[in-house]
Design an enzyme around this catalytic site. Structure first.
Site, PDB file in Angstrom:
ATOM      1  N   LYS A  57       0.561  -1.300   0.077  1.00  0.00           N
ATOM      2  CA  LYS A  57      -0.016   0.145  -0.071  1.00  0.00           C
ATOM      3  C   LYS A  57       0.915   1.141  -0.198  1.00  0.00           C
ATOM      4  CE  LYS A  57      -4.408   1.154   1.621  1.00  0.00           C
ATOM      5  NZ  LYS A  57      -5.476   0.673   2.635  1.00  0.00           N
ATOM      6  N   LYS A  96      -6.615 -15.900 -11.442  1.00  0.00           N
ATOM      7  CA  LYS A  96      -7.586 -16.733 -10.354  1.00  0.00           C
ATOM      8  C   LYS A  96      -8.371 -15.285  -9.726  1.00  0.00           C
ATOM      9  CE  LYS A  96      -6.041 -16.251  -5.365  1.00  0.00           C
ATOM     10  NZ  LYS A  96      -5.997 -15.668  -4.399  1.00  0.00           N
ATOM     11  N   LYS A 148     -12.363 -11.534  -5.609  1.00  0.00           N
ATOM     12  CA  LYS A 148     -13.045 -10.148  -5.424  1.00  0.00           C
ATOM     13  C   LYS A 148     -12.277  -8.801  -6.143  1.00  0.00           C
ATOM     14  CE  LYS A 148     -12.879  -9.370  -0.651  1.00  0.00           C
ATOM     15  NZ  LYS A 148     -12.241 -10.829  -0.802  1.00  0.00           N
TER      16      LYS A 148
END
Ligand code: ADP
Ligand code: TRP
Length: 327
Positions: free
Chosen positions: A110, A189, A192
């Site tokens: 991040k 893969k 979500k």
């Protein structure tokens, strides 16, 4: 053996979650003392919508129960219902070197992307360690991406024990079976984050439509094809019987079939495979109080164990007061 794992309620469960994780958790109920929880405090680092988080937490419990989690055999609870874990988290935080957390991938990624990270994300592995250590868990089944966090947990348990005596049981990670990497509707893969999922409990008609939209290649129908590695075949074999799988593999190798046929067969086996959980889910969904009861009961069993471990840790490091404070 005490087995423990947590699953974040950050979206509706999909086939990848089931075959890659949930099914294996359910198998581990057999012959072990299992603790499974819905990691809603961890999910709070990504979901900041009150209603959504609360609904997803409830639905995660509903889904797990429908899929076969047996509250008479395993302890099922919501992470936030065990405040002892958050208290233990603080004790662990005091033995956590900053550098250890700075090396953790979720935070590092991040930061590398220039996204703002908060202390919740930074200390996420410490909370996860408390989740595990609070129950004297021996074995923690997780996806490969979580192994680093198990190492953090073992590090923290080791340094706490080194300073204060043998307080924590040293847990072991167990990587969930890699063979179960489930592809999504685009062949990547299933996740979500890629928007390529097929939700476990999608409305049957909608699910069929999603299956019909799975990306396939444009090789001619007549051409013989290798089944392994083909998205449709890989999904089909997860839910087909051995005989059906062999038959489908032979059809691929022979050629002369359309992907439309395979998609229809896939939708049929999926419907059959999840028919029972689907029916159980409908039945349970009509009794929201029953879900609340199961979660409350699970939390009370979990708290019993966690408060025993917390007390041990508090006494060891000198913050267990001798005077009683009335609440
Ligand atoms: P997502 O990638 O959709 O965000 P999570 O990271 O919440 O899913 O996954 C929860 C669990 O499900 C993890 O243990 C992970 O290993 C497993 N899992 C998720 N997607 C797949 C997949 N496509 N194949 C196998 N396992 C998966
Ligand atoms: N971080 C885990 C995940 O994203 C979920 C989790 C939270 C967990 N606490 C845990 C898993 C403790 C195992 C043990 O998948």
């Amino acid at each position: 053996m005490r087995v423990l794992s947590g699953i974040q309620p950050t979206g509706r469960f999909h086939w990848g979650n089931y075959f890659g994780a949930i099914r294996q958790y359910l198998d581990l109920q057999e012959g072990n003392e299992a603790y499974y929880f819905i990691a809603n405090l961890h999910a709070l680092t990504t979901i900041r919508d009150r209603q959504l988080l609360s609904d997803l937490t409830h639905d995660a419990a509903l889904d797990l129960l429908a899929l076969g989690l047996d509250p008479n055999r395993a302890v099922l609870y919501a992470q936030s219902d065990v405040p002892e874990v958050s208290e233990l988290c603080w004790l662990l935080m005091t033995v956590t070197p900053m550098g250890l957390l700075e090396r953790c991938v979720s935070y590092k990624d991040k930061k590398a992307k220039g996204l703002p990270a908060d202390a919740g994300l930074f200390t996420y592995p410490v909370l996860m360690s408390a989740d595990i250590l609070a129950y004297d868990a021996d074995l923690v089944p997780v996806g490969e991406d979580q192994l680093q966090h198990i190492e953090v947990c073992r590090d923290l348990a080791g340094s706490f024990n080194h300073r204060f005596g043998e307080v924590f049981v040293m847990p072991k990670g167990k990587v969930l079976q890699q063979s179960a990497k489930v592809p999504g509707t685009d062949g990547e893969k299933m996740s979500k984050s890629y928007d390529n999922t097929i939700a476990l409990f999608e409305d049957a008609k909608k699910q069929r439509k999603q299956i019909m939209r799975i990306t396939t290649d444009s090789r001619p129908m007549e051409e013989p094809k290798e089944p392994e590695g083909d998205v449709l075949f890989d999904l089909y074999q997860l839910m087909a019987t051995d005989a059906e799988r062999e038959e489908m593999a032979a059809l691929y190798r022979r050629g002369g079939f359309g992907y439309g046929e395979v998609k229809k067969a896939l939708a049929d086996v999926a419907e059959r495979y999840f028919a029972e959980p689907r029916a159980r889910r409908e039945e349970l969904a009509a009794q929201p109080d029953r879900i609340q009861e199961i979660l409350a009961d699970g939390a009370s069993q979990a708290r019993k164990k966690a408060s025993e471990v917390l007390r041990r840790a508090q006494e060891a490091c000198g913050v267990k007061t001798r005077w009683r404070v009335e609440g």
